[in-house]
Design a protein around this motif. Structure first.
Motif, short mmCIF file in Angstrom:
data_model
loop_
_atom_site.label_atom_id
_atom_site.label_comp_id
_atom_site.label_asym_id
_atom_site.label_seq_id
_atom_site.Cartn_x
_atom_site.Cartn_y
_atom_site.Cartn_z
N MET A 1 63.06 40.58 72.74
CA MET A 1 63.90 39.91 71.78
C MET A 1 65.19 39.50 72.49
N SER A 2 65.63 38.30 72.26
CA SER A 2 66.83 37.82 72.93
C SER A 2 68.08 38.40 72.28
N LEU B 1 70.67 36.81 71.17
CA LEU B 1 71.08 36.06 69.98
C LEU B 1 70.26 36.44 68.76
N SER B 2 68.97 36.67 68.94
CA SER B 2 68.15 37.05 67.78
C SER B 2 68.53 38.44 67.28
N VAL B 3 68.88 39.34 68.19
CA VAL B 3 69.34 40.67 67.76
C VAL B 3 70.66 40.55 67.01
N LEU C 1 71.73 37.90 65.38
CA LEU C 1 71.44 37.26 64.09
C LEU C 1 70.87 38.25 63.10
N ALA C 2 69.96 39.11 63.55
CA ALA C 2 69.40 40.13 62.65
C ALA C 2 70.48 41.10 62.19
N THR D 1 72.78 39.29 59.64
CA THR D 1 72.08 39.11 58.36
C THR D 1 72.05 40.42 57.58
N VAL E 1 76.65 32.24 65.17
CA VAL E 1 75.73 33.17 64.51
C VAL E 1 76.44 33.87 63.35
#
Length: 97
Positions: A1-2, A4-6, A8-9, A12, A96
């Motif tokens: 997982m990148s 940025l995705s971490v 973003l999660a 959120t 983000v």
């Protein structure tokens, strides 16, 4: 997982965990969009002239509702320091958030 995705999660989960913070901004924007025809009048020509500017102003004001809480918790718990020292550029971190 990148990274940025971490991030973003995480953002959120924090946004929805605080009691639906994004819903306040969406509700404000929907309220302005609903009340604008009542305030300006229902003539299509007038609404067509006023609507784009009013939409942008309502969007900016809705974004201002959440700006005070945007970095507040990160500053309090020290995560803001870690975000500034990470390999992810600050521009992407702000996008983000």
């Amino acid at each position: 997982m990148s990274r940025l995705s971490v991030l973003l999660a995480r953002e959120t989960a924090l946004a929805w965990g605080r009691g639906g913070g994004p819903l306040v901004a969406v509700g404000f924007y929907a309220g302005v969009a609903t009340l604008l025809p009542l305030a300006v009048g229902s003539e299509p020509e007038r609404l067509a002239a006023v609507a784009p500017g009013a939409a942008w102003v309502a969007l900016a004001l809705a974004a201002l509702l959440s700006l005070d809480r945007l970095f507040e918790r990160d500053f309090e718990d020290g995560a803001l320091d870690l975000l500034t020292l990470s390999a992810v550029p600050l521009e992407l971190v702000c996008a983000v958030k």
